[in-house]
Design a protein around this motif. Structure first.
Motif, PDB file in Angstrom:
ATOM      1  N   ARG B  59     -32.745  23.789   4.193  1.00  0.00           N
ATOM      2  CA  ARG B  59     -31.430  24.431   4.089  1.00  0.00           C
ATOM      3  C   ARG B  59     -30.361  23.480   4.609  1.00  0.00           C
ATOM      4  NH1 ARG B  59     -32.296  28.100   0.634  1.00  0.00           N
ATOM      5  NH2 ARG B  59     -32.981  30.181   1.245  1.00  0.00           N
ATOM      6  N   ILE B  61     -26.819  23.212   6.162  1.00  0.00           N
ATOM      7  CA  ILE B  61     -25.814  24.039   6.843  1.00  0.00           C
ATOM      8  C   ILE B  61     -24.615  23.159   7.162  1.00  0.00           C
ATOM      9  CG2 ILE B  61     -25.368  25.537   8.825  1.00  0.00           C
ATOM     10  CD1 ILE B  61     -27.467  26.613   6.825  1.00  0.00           C
ATOM     11  N   ALA B  69     -23.129  28.063  13.793  1.00  0.00           N
ATOM     12  CA  ALA B  69     -24.510  27.875  14.243  1.00  0.00           C
ATOM     13  C   ALA B  69     -24.540  27.141  15.583  1.00  0.00           C
ATOM     14  CB  ALA B  69     -25.295  27.099  13.196  1.00  0.00           C
ATOM     15  N   ILE B 279     -30.591  24.128  14.337  1.00  0.00           N
ATOM     16  CA  ILE B 279     -30.123  24.854  13.149  1.00  0.00           C
ATOM     17  C   ILE B 279     -31.302  25.266  12.280  1.00  0.00           C
ATOM     18  CG2 ILE B 279     -28.802  24.604  11.004  1.00  0.00           C
ATOM     19  CD1 ILE B 279     -26.713  23.087  12.608  1.00  0.00           C
ATOM     20  N   LEU B 282     -32.525  28.339  13.697  1.00  0.00           N
ATOM     21  CA  LEU B 282     -31.650  29.485  13.409  1.00  0.00           C
ATOM     22  C   LEU B 282     -31.817  29.963  11.969  1.00  0.00           C
ATOM     23  CD1 LEU B 282     -28.338  28.641  15.305  1.00  0.00           C
ATOM     24  CD2 LEU B 282     -30.240  30.113  15.999  1.00  0.00           C
ATOM     25  N   VAL B 283     -32.019  29.025  11.065  1.00  0.00           N
ATOM     26  CA  VAL B 283     -32.267  29.416   9.669  1.00  0.00           C
ATOM     27  C   VAL B 283     -33.548  30.254   9.596  1.00  0.00           C
ATOM     28  CG1 VAL B 283     -32.943  28.549   7.397  1.00  0.00           C
ATOM     29  CG2 VAL B 283     -30.998  27.527   8.592  1.00  0.00           C
ATOM     30  N   HIS B 286     -32.829  33.649  10.893  1.00  0.00           N
ATOM     31  CA  HIS B 286     -32.023  34.373   9.919  1.00  0.00           C
ATOM     32  C   HIS B 286     -32.872  34.907   8.775  1.00  0.00           C
ATOM     33  CE1 HIS B 286     -28.435  34.160   6.917  1.00  0.00           C
ATOM     34  NE2 HIS B 286     -28.461  35.319   7.518  1.00  0.00           N
ATOM     35  N   GLU B 287     -33.763  34.048   8.254  1.00  0.00           N
ATOM     36  CA  GLU B 287     -34.446  34.414   7.013  1.00  0.00           C
ATOM     37  C   GLU B 287     -35.849  34.995   7.219  1.00  0.00           C
ATOM     38  OE1 GLU B 287     -33.811  32.081   3.567  1.00  0.00           O
ATOM     39  OE2 GLU B 287     -32.135  30.975   4.457  1.00  0.00           O
TER      40      GLU B 287
ATOM     41  N   TRP C   4     -23.935  35.420   9.335  1.00  0.00           N
ATOM     42  CA  TRP C   4     -23.975  33.977   9.095  1.00  0.00           C
ATOM     43  C   TRP C   4     -24.026  33.716   7.607  1.00  0.00           C
ATOM     44  CZ3 TRP C   4     -28.586  30.286  10.458  1.00  0.00           C
ATOM     45  CH2 TRP C   4     -28.112  28.976  10.539  1.00  0.00           C
ATOM     46  N   TYR C   6     -24.013  30.929   4.765  1.00  0.00           N
ATOM     47  CA  TYR C   6     -24.128  29.477   4.608  1.00  0.00           C
ATOM     48  C   TYR C   6     -22.971  28.987   3.751  1.00  0.00           C
ATOM     49  CZ  TYR C   6     -29.042  30.416   5.875  1.00  0.00           C
ATOM     50  OH  TYR C   6     -30.192  30.839   6.489  1.00  0.00           O
ATOM     51  N   ALA C   7     -22.243  28.022   4.271  1.00  0.00           N
ATOM     52  CA  ALA C   7     -21.151  27.456   3.473  1.00  0.00           C
ATOM     53  C   ALA C   7     -21.756  26.747   2.259  1.00  0.00           C
ATOM     54  CB  ALA C   7     -20.355  26.472   4.327  1.00  0.00           C
ATOM     55  N   THR C 317     -33.930  37.705   0.141  1.00  0.00           N
ATOM     56  CA  THR C 317     -33.361  36.533   0.814  1.00  0.00           C
ATOM     57  C   THR C 317     -33.164  35.362  -0.147  1.00  0.00           C
ATOM     58  OG1 THR C 317     -35.455  35.485   1.454  1.00  0.00           O
ATOM     59  CG2 THR C 317     -34.562  37.135   2.965  1.00  0.00           C
ATOM     60  N   LYS C 326     -27.418  22.968  -2.384  1.00  0.00           N
ATOM     61  CA  LYS C 326     -28.739  22.664  -1.812  1.00  0.00           C
ATOM     62  C   LYS C 326     -29.427  23.898  -1.249  1.00  0.00           C
ATOM     63  CE  LYS C 326     -26.913  18.195  -0.571  1.00  0.00           C
ATOM     64  NZ  LYS C 326     -26.204  17.577   0.564  1.00  0.00           N
ATOM     65  N   ASN C 327     -28.676  24.981  -1.073  1.00  0.00           N
ATOM     66  CA  ASN C 327     -29.290  26.203  -0.543  1.00  0.00           C
ATOM     67  C   ASN C 327     -29.645  27.217  -1.624  1.00  0.00           C
ATOM     68  OD1 ASN C 327     -29.159  25.331   2.120  1.00  0.00           O
ATOM     69  ND2 ASN C 327     -27.016  25.962   2.275  1.00  0.00           N
TER      70      ASN C 327
END
Lengths: 288, 331, 477
Positions: B59, B61, B69, B279, B282-283, B286-287, C4, C6-7, C317, C326-327
Motif C-alpha cells: 500500500r 500512503i 498516519a 505505516i 497501521l495499514v 486498518h484492513e 483514514w 488513503y490519498a 476492503t 498503487k492502492n
C-alpha cells in the motif's frame, strides 16, 4: 483332409464385456484376401457406438483408478493369453491380410511383443512424463500425467492385428478406456483379440470393439460429447478433415497420425502415449 | 509457602478481573475444554499469511493520509527503555520526550505511554504528572518469565502500587509449548487480578512460539484469560514483531470482537524502527482488524527509536524537504 | 480526519512513454498495416490512448513469409546456444523496462498497477529467462535426440494478460527454433508492440518475431495461412473450437488454452483466513478476467456461513478504481462489451434466484467498472454456475461430503483449474487426484511459474505451457 464338419464361429461385437450382436441386426460378409467367404461380421450401428461409449465411460473410473502396477499385470496377462493363441491369430492374419503364413507369424509375434512392451509402460509414464517443478517461491509443485478418459479409435484398415494392437495397447497402458472401430475388411483378428481380452483380466467396458464401417461410425464417434480423444488412423482419407472438424465441437484431443498407414513393425516411441494423457500440475505451499 | 499449589488448581473463570464472556464459558471450563478449543481454531497457512502481509505492505500512503498516519502512530507509541543500565535520569528524559515529542512543534501528539521496568515506575509517574501519558511497566519476571507465580504476582503488585497504569506481562512460553494451557491461563488470570484497574498487556513472545498456529492459540488464550491487549514480544528475543505475526493477532482481536462485542488491543513490539514500518502496521490494523482499531486504546507500538523517525518524517511532510537526525532530539 | 482515507497514489502515466500511434512489426521493421487502424481505449477513462495500425491479408502473408525465411535461413539453423543468448536478452530488456511496461499495461488493459508491476511484467521476463536456457538443452527434454522445430508459429492471444500471454507464446517458440507471427488482442495491442521494440533492441534477426495487431479476421488469416505450421491460441472456448474446426485436416500442430469455470473447494478444516484470501485472489485478481479464475466457490455446509461472513468483510476492503493508483485492488473491466456481458450474467443470477451481495465500495462514474459481487445460494443449474463470466463475480455453492465436492467440481465441460482448502494432507492428495483439471492449487490459488506446466482438460483446451512439457507444443515430436 478331415471329413469332420468344423463348428463355425459367429463373430459378434465386444461391448461392455459382453459379445452382443449389433442392435440393428445387421451383418456383412467378410472374405479373405482372395475373396473367399470367411464369416459374417456384425455391422455395428450408431446405437451400438453409443452403448460402447457409455460402457467405456463407466469402466474408466475403475481402470484409471487401478494402480499402475496392477494395470501392468493385467496387460501382461493379455500378452500371455495372446501367446497361447498365436496359431489362431496367424491363420486369421494370413487369411485377412493375404500374407504367407510365415509372415503372418512374424506379425503376430510382433503384436504379442508390442503388447508386452506397452504393458511395461504403465508404471513408468509418471516418471518419464511427470516432473517436480522448481517454481520460484515457497511452494511444492509437481506435474503428473493422467489418462484423458474415453479414447475413440478408428483402427488401421490394413494391419488387422499388429496395427490394432499398436493403437489399442497404448490407450490401455495410460489408463484410458477405448471404443475401437476395427478394420472393415479385416475384422476377424480384432474379434479374436476381444475374446482374449474377455478371458484375461481386463475389466468389461475398458475395451469396446465394434466391427463395421469407419466411414459410417466415424462421424458419430468424432462428435460424441463423452469421448475425450480421437485416433483417426483408420479413417478414410477423404473423411479425415470432416472428422477432425467434428471433434472440435467438444475440443477433443485428435492424435497427429500420418496420412497413410505407417509400417507398424517400426518401434513406436511414446508420442502416442503422451498425446492421450493430460498433465496435471499441483501446487502446495511449504510453510511451518 | 510452596509454589506448586497454584499451578495445580483448576481454572476458575470467576477468579477476578474480566471474566470470560458467556460465548466462551465452555471453552475455559477445564484444561481439556481449553485444549480442545485452542486446537479447534482454524489453522493458519504460513505461506498464505506471509503473502497477504507482503501484499498489504505494498500500500502506498502519501500526503495527507501519511501525515495522519504519522500523528496516529506517534500517539500509539509506548516509548520504551528496558535496559539494565536504565537510570532515573534516563527515564525522566524519556518522559519529557513522551510528553512533548517535538518541542518546536507543540501540535505533535504525545505518546501513549512510557514503558519501563517496575523500579522505574515511580520516577516515570512523577515525571509525567497529569500529562495523560500512561506508565506501562513490564512485570512477571520479564523478559523470560522464569520465576514462581508468587514472584510474578509480587512484581505486578509492586508496579501497580507505585503507579503503573498498564502492566506488560510475559506468558510462560515453556508451559505453553508443553501444552499446559491451563497453567498459562491461570497465571494470566491471577496477574490480571493483581492489576486492579491497570490495563494488562499479555506478551506472547511470538519469536519463541515459532509457528503462526501457536500465535493464534496463544492470542486466544490471552484474550480468554482477560488480557486487554495481546503483545508480540519482549524485544529481547529475535525475531520480535513481524507483520505476519501481527496479522494473526489482529485477526484474533477482530474475531474476538465479532464473537463477543468486546474490543481488545494489539501491540507489536521490537524491531519497528521506521515510519515506513509503522505505516505498514497501521495499514494492517486498518484492513485486517478494522478502522476502529486505529486508536491508541486498541493499538500500540512498543518502540524506542521509532519515535524519532516519525518526527523526522513529519517534518519532511510539512516542510516539503527531507529532514535530518540533528533536528530531532536524542534522548 | 476521523477515518483514514488513503490519498490517491497514482503512478505517473508519463512513464508509459505513450505514443500517439503504434505500427505493426513485420520482418524487423515497424510499418503501417493495410488494415483499418484501430483505436486502443483506456477502459478506466474511455479515452483513446493511441491509434494502432492493423494488418490486412497481404500483411499476414508477408509476415508469414518473412517468418518462414527467417526460420529456414537463420533461426532454425542457428545453434541453440546462440538462440539462448537472444532470448536471455529479451528477458533482461523486459526487466529493465519493467516500470514502463507495467504502466502501459495498466493504461491499455485496465488492470491495477499493483498487478501489472508485481505479476504480469516480472512473470513475462521470467518466462523468457526460463525458456532461454532450454534452447541449447532440447536434446535432454525427453523428446528424443535433436528434436526439430515445427517452423512458423501463428499465435493469437487474449486481452487479459497482454504482455504475459505474448511471453508465454513467444518464449518457448523461439527457444525451440520456431519463428513467430503473433496477433495481440484487438483491445490491448500496446505492450506486445513495445515487446516488439524490445525484440528489435535485442537485435533478433528480422522476421523471427512479427507482431500484427488486428481483430478476429487477422487472427483467422494468421492461423489459416498455409505457411504456418503450428498454431497456439489462448482465448474463449468458442473461438478455440472454431480454430480447431478450421484447422481440421491441415496437419498443423495446435494447442489451445481456453475458458474455465474453476471450483475452489473449501473444507471445514481449512485455514479459513488464508482460504478467504485465496477465494478473493481466485476471483478478484485481474477483475476476474482470468481463464483459471476460481469462479465457483464450493464450501462445506458446516462452515458456509462463517466463510461467507468473512468473505463479505474482506471483499468490502477491496479498493475499486483508477488502475494506475498503487492502492487499487480491482481495476477497470477491459471493454464495454465485456462489462455488458458481466451485467447480463449477473442479472440472470438475480432472476434465477441467487442471493446477490455487492461490495459497498465506491466505484468511479466514468470508465468500465464493476463492483466485486458474490452470489450465495447458487445451484449447479444456474447460468452463473455454468457459464464463464470472466468478471469479478463469485458464485457460492455448498457441499456436505468430499465425494459431493468432487462431483460438483467436475460437473462442467471445462477443466482448467481447481482449488482445494483443507489442512488434511491425505484429503488434499485425494482431491488433487480426482479433480479433472490441468492445475490444482491446494491451500493457494492463482500461482504461475514458467517451470510449472499450465493448461486444460476437456473443453478448456489441450497442450501445456511452461516447463519441459510445454516444449512439446513447439517441437516436431
Amino acid at each position: 483332409m478331415s471329413d469332420r464338419i468344423s463348428v463355425a464361429k459367429t463373430y459378434k461385437l465386444y461391448l461392455g464385456g459382453a459379445f452382443p450382436r449389433s442392435e440393428s441386426g445387421r451383418t456383412y460378409p467378410v472374405t479373405d484376401a482372395g475373396g473367399k467367404f470367411l464369416a459374417n461380421a456384425a455391422h455395428a450401428s450408431r446405437k451400438d457406438l453409443r452403448e460402447a461409449v457409455g460402457a467405456a465411460r463407466t469402466a474408466f473410473g475403475k481402470w484409471s483408478g487401478a494402480t499402475a502396477y496392477n494395470r501392468g499385470q493385467v496387460l501382461y496377462r493379455v500378452a500371455e493369453v495372446l501367446e497361447g493363441r498365436r496359431e489362431q491369430f496367424t491363420a486369421e492374419v494370413a487369411a485377412s491380410e493375404g500374407v504367407a503364413v510365415e509372415q503372418a507369424r512374424t506379425l503376430v509375434d510382433a503384436a504379442v511383443d508390442r503388447w508386452v512392451w506397452y504393458a511395461g509402460w504403465t508404471d513408468k509414464l509418471a516418471t518419464v512424463l511427470g516432473a517436480a517443478n522448481p517454481v520460484a517461491g515457497p511452494y511444492f509443485s509437481f506435474s503428473v500425467p493422467e489418462p484423458t478418459g474415453v479414447v475413440g479409435v478408428l483402427a488401421p484398415q490394413r494391419s488387422s492385428l499388429l496395427g490394432l494392437v499398436s493403437v489399442l495397447a497404448p490407450v490401455l497402458a495410460t489408463g484410458s478406456t477405448a471404443v475401437v472401430v476395427s478394420s472393415r475388411e479385416r475384422p476377424l483378428p480384432a474379434i479374436t483379440l476381444a475374446e482374449v481380452l474377455a478371458t484375461s483380466d481386463v475389466p468389461g467396458g475398458v475395451v469396446n470393439l465394434l466391427t463395421g464401417s469407419a466411414a459410417e461410425l466415424g462421424p458419430w464417434l468424432a462428435a460424441h460429447g463423452d469421448v475425450n480423444a480421437l485416433d483417426l488412423t483408420g479413417a478414410p482419407a477423404e473423411l479425415r478433415a470432416e472428422l477432425e472438424a467434428a471433434a472440435a465441437g467438444t475440443v477433443k484431443r485428435v492424435l497427429r497420425v500420418p496420412p497413410t498407414e505407417p509400417d507398424w513393425t517400426e518401434p513406436p516411441g511414446i508420442t502416442r502415449l503422451r498425446s492421450i494423457m493430460e498433465l496435471k500440475t499441483v501446487w502446495h505451499p511449504m510453510g511451518a | 509457602m510452596p509454589e506448586t499449589d497454584t499451578a495445580a488448581q483448576p481454572s476458575t473463570p470467576a477468579a477476578g478481573g474480566t471474566g470470560s464472556p458467556p460465548a466462551f464459558a465452555d471453552a475455559v471450563r477445564d484444561e481439556t475444554s481449553l485444549r480442545r478449543f485452542l486446537h479447534g481454531l482454524p489453522g493458519v497457512d504460513a505461506v498464505g499469511l506471509e503473502q497477504r502481509a507482503a501484499g498489504l505492505a505494498t500500500r502506498s500512503i502519501k500526503k495527507d493520509s501519511k501525515l495522519w498516519a504519522i500523528d496516529t502512530a506517534i500517539s500509539m507509541v509506548d516509548l520504551t527503555t528496558l535496559e539494565g543500565a536504565d537510570t532515573e535520569g534516563k527515564v525522566r528524559t524519556l518522559c519529557a520526550k513522551g510528553r512533548r515529542p517535538d518541542p518546536e512543534h507543540p501540535d505533535v501528539p504525545r505518546v501513549a505511554a512510557i514503558c519501563v521496568y517496575p523500579d522505574m515506575v515511580a520516577t516515570a509517574v512523577a515525571a509525567l504528572g497529569d500529562s495523560g501519558v500512561g506508565v506501562a511497566s513490564v512485570a512477571t519476571a520479564f523478559p523470560s518469565g522464569r520465576s514462581s507465580l508468587r514472584v510474578k504476582l509480587a512484581d505486578t503488585a509492586y508496579a501497580v502500587e507505585t503507579g503503573a497504569t498498564e502492566i506488560d506481562m510475559v506468558i510462560d512460553r515453556g508451559a505453553f509449548l508443553s501444552g499446559r494451557y491451563g497453567q498459562v491461563f491461570d497465571e494470566i488470570r491471577q496477574v490480571k487480578a493483581a492489576c486492579g484497574t491497570a490495563h494488562l498487556k499479555v506478551i506472547l513472545e511470538t519469536g519463541e512460539l515459532a509457528t503462526p498456529d501457536n500465535v493464534r492459540r496463544a492470542s486466544w488464550l490471552g484474550l480468554l484469560a482477560g488480557g486487554d491487549f495481546i503483545k508480540t514480544s519482549t524485544g529481547k528475543v529475535s525475531p520480535a514483531a513481524t507483520l505476519p505475526v501481527t496479522h494473526v493477532m489482529l485477526q484474533a482481536v477482530h474475531d474476538w470482537h465479532a464473537a463477543t462485542g468486546e474490543l481488545r488491543g494489539v501491540k507489536p513490539a521490537g524491531g519497528i524502527r521506521t515510519t515506513k514500518d509503522a505505516i505498514r502496521y497501521l495499514v494492517a490494523v486498518h484492513e485486517v482488524a478494522g478502522p476502529a482499531w486505529l486508536d491508541p486504546h486498541l493499538f500500540r507500538f512498543g518502540a524506542s527509536s521509532l519515535l524519532n523517525d516519525l518526527l523526522m518524517q513529519r517534518r519532511t511532510q510539512l516542510q516539503g524537504h527531507y529532514s535530518g537526525p540533528d533536528y530531532v532530539t536524542v534522548d | 480526519m476521523t477515518t483514514w482515507e488513503y490519498a490517491p497514489a497514482p503512478e505517473s502515466r508519463d512513464i508509459a512513454n505513450l505514443k500517439p500511434g503504434y505500427r505493426m512489426f513485420l520482418d524487423g521493421e515497424f510499418v503501417e498495416g493495410g488494415g483499418e487502424p484501430l483505436k486502443s481505449i483506456n477502459p478506466a477513462t474511455e479515452e483513446v490512448l493511441a491509434e494502432v495500425s492493423t494488418a490486412d491479408r497481404d500483411d499476414v502473408d508477408r509476415a508469414v513469409k518473412a517468418a518462414g525465411r527467417a526460420q529456414e535461413r537463420v533461426w532454425g539453423p542457428m545453434p541453440g546456444a546462440e538462440r539462448a543468448k537472444y532470448v536471455y536478452r529479451i528477458a533482461r530488456l523486459i526487466a529493465e523496462r519493467a516500470r514502463e511496461l507495467a504502466v502501459l499495461e495498466s493504461l491499455d488493459n485496465g488492470k491495477p498497477i499493483r498487478e501489472s508491476r508485481d505479476v504480469d511484467v516480472p512473470t513475462a521476463s521470467a518466462h523468457f529467462f526460463h525458456h532461454a536456457g532450454w534452447a541449447d538443452k532440447l536434446d535432454f527434454a525427453g523428446y528424443g535426440p535433436d528434436p526439430r522445430p515445427l517452423g512458423v508459429a501463428g499465435q493469437v492471444i487474449p486481452w487479459n494478460f497482454p504482455l504475459l500471454m505474448a511471453a508465454w507464446k513467444i518464449a518457448p517458440a523461439l527457444a525451440c527454433g520456431n519463428t513467430v507471427v503473433l496477433k495481440p488482442a484487438e483491445t490491448t495491442p500496446l505492450t506486445a508492440l513495445v515487446l516488439a521494440e524490445i525484440i528489435q533492441q535485442a537485435e533478433l534477426p528480422p522476421g523471427v518475431v512479427n507482431v500484427l495487431p488486428g481483430a478476429g479476421d487477422v487472427g483467422a488469416a494468421v492461423v489459416g495461412h498455409p505457411g504456418v505450421h503450428k498454431v497456439a491460441f489462448t482465448g474463449s472456448t468458442d473461438v478455440g473450437k472454431s480454430i480447431q474446426r478450421s484447422l481440421a485436416g491441415s496437419g498443423k500442430k495446435l494447442t489451445l488454452e481456453l475458458g474455465g469455470k474453476a471450483a475452489n473447494v473449501v473444507f471445514d478444516d481449512a485455514p479459513l483466513d488464508q482460504a478467504v484470501e485465496g477465494i478473493v485472489n481466485g476471483i478478484f485478481f485481474n477483475q476476474g478476467h482470468v481463464c483459471c479464475a476460481g469462479s465457483r466457490l464450493l464450501v462445506q455446509e458446516s462452515v458456509a456461513e462463517e466463510v461467507l461472513e468473512k468473505l463479505h468483510k474482506r471483499v468490502a476492503t477491496l479498493r475499486v478504481g483508477d488502475p494506475l493508483d498503487k492502492n487499487t485492488d480491482v481495476g477497470a473491466i477491459n471493454s464495454r462489451e465485456q462489462l455488458t456481458k458481466i451485467q447480463e450474467l449477473v442479472a440472470s443470477g438475480e432472476s434465477e434466484g441467487a442471493e446477490r451481495w455487492t461490495s459497498p465500495c465506491p466505484v468511479p462514474d466514468k470508465g468500465f467498472f464493476f463492483a466485486p459481487t458474490v452470489f450465495a445460494g447458487v445451484s449447479q443449474a444456474m447460468r452463473i454456475a455454468r457459464e464463464e463470466i470472466f468478471g469479478p463475480v463469485l458464485s457460492v455453492l455448498t457441499f456436505r461430503t468430499p465425494d459431493e465436492a468432487v462431483a460438483k467440481a467436475n460437473n462442467t465441460p471445462y477443466g482448467l483449474s481447481a482449488g482445494v482448502w483443507t489442512e488434511k494432507g491425505s484429503r488434499i492428495l485425494w482431491m488433487a487426484d480426482r479433480l479433472r483439471a490441468g492445475v490444482v492449487w491446494a491451500n493457494t490459488f492463482n500461482r504461475f511459474d514458467p517451470t510449472a506446466p499450465f493448461g486444460g482438460y476437456r473443453e478448456s483446451g489441450f497442450g501445456r505451457e511452461g516447463g519441459r512439457a510445454g516444449l512439446e507444443a513447439y517441437l516436431d515430436v
